[in-house]
Design a protein around this motif. Sequence first.
Motif, mmCIF file in Angstrom:
data_model
loop_
_atom_site.group_PDB
_atom_site.id
_atom_site.type_symbol
_atom_site.label_atom_id
_atom_site.label_comp_id
_atom_site.label_asym_id
_atom_site.label_seq_id
_atom_site.Cartn_x
_atom_site.Cartn_y
_atom_site.Cartn_z
ATOM 1 N N THR A 100 44.864 14.708 22.967
ATOM 2 C CA THR A 100 43.527 15.205 23.303
ATOM 3 C C THR A 100 43.637 16.438 24.192
ATOM 4 N N TRP A 101 44.477 16.371 25.219
ATOM 5 C CA TRP A 101 44.618 17.507 26.122
ATOM 6 C C TRP A 101 45.296 18.682 25.432
ATOM 7 N N GLY A 102 46.087 18.409 24.419
ATOM 8 C CA GLY A 102 46.769 19.476 23.714
ATOM 9 C C GLY A 102 45.913 20.158 22.662
ATOM 10 N N ALA A 103 44.722 19.671 22.428
ATOM 11 C CA ALA A 103 43.849 20.263 21.412
ATOM 12 C C ALA A 103 43.460 21.679 21.833
ATOM 13 N N HIS A 104 43.542 22.590 20.911
ATOM 14 C CA HIS A 104 43.279 24.014 21.197
ATOM 15 C C HIS A 104 41.868 24.229 21.743
ATOM 16 N N ALA A 105 40.892 23.588 21.145
ATOM 17 C CA ALA A 105 39.502 23.788 21.571
ATOM 18 C C ALA A 105 39.300 23.321 23.008
ATOM 19 N N LEU A 106 39.924 22.227 23.382
ATOM 20 C CA LEU A 106 39.765 21.716 24.741
ATOM 21 C C LEU A 106 40.407 22.655 25.751
ATOM 22 N N ILE A 107 41.558 23.195 25.400
ATOM 23 C CA ILE A 107 42.235 24.136 26.297
ATOM 24 C C ILE A 107 41.389 25.399 26.455
ATOM 25 N N ALA A 159 39.758 26.651 29.899
ATOM 26 C CA ALA A 159 40.115 27.972 30.426
ATOM 27 C C ALA A 159 38.879 28.814 30.678
ATOM 28 N N SER A 160 37.907 28.770 29.794
ATOM 29 C CA SER A 160 36.697 29.582 29.991
ATOM 30 C C SER A 160 35.808 29.002 31.079
ATOM 31 N N ALA A 161 35.695 27.681 31.169
ATOM 32 C CA ALA A 161 34.804 27.065 32.153
ATOM 33 C C ALA A 161 35.400 27.088 33.561
ATOM 34 N N ARG A 162 36.647 26.696 33.708
ATOM 35 C CA ARG A 162 37.236 26.550 35.039
ATOM 36 C C ARG A 162 37.859 27.846 35.563
ATOM 37 N N LEU A 163 38.392 28.659 34.665
ATOM 38 C CA LEU A 163 39.110 29.848 35.101
ATOM 39 C C LEU A 163 38.394 31.146 34.739
#
Length: 92
Positions: free
Chosen positions: A58-65, A69-73
């Motif tokens: 789940t954490w490795g899913a491209h969409a989640l990353i 990245a857009s929300a937190r960073l």
Amino acid sequence: MSANKLNAVLLAAVLGCAMSVVTSQHLSRRLYYELEKEQKLEKQLQVEFGQLLLEQSTWGAHALIEKSASARLAMLTPNQRQVYVITPEGVR
């Protein structure tokens, strides 16, 4: 050897054998209990391992990353002019 001495030796041998049987049964039961406990722990660890594999995928899913990245960073996907491909021959 008199009959009394022979009876005493045989009695001691029988008591020794009986104690040996009791001791070995006790040890066998204790080891079986330990085996059951370890097998239960193994099953729990297998379940946890499966859950961790699922979480990893789940954490490795491209969409989640990308979302993280857009929300937190506050990162954005670069446009094509900002992307440089480096090959062994140089930059294209």
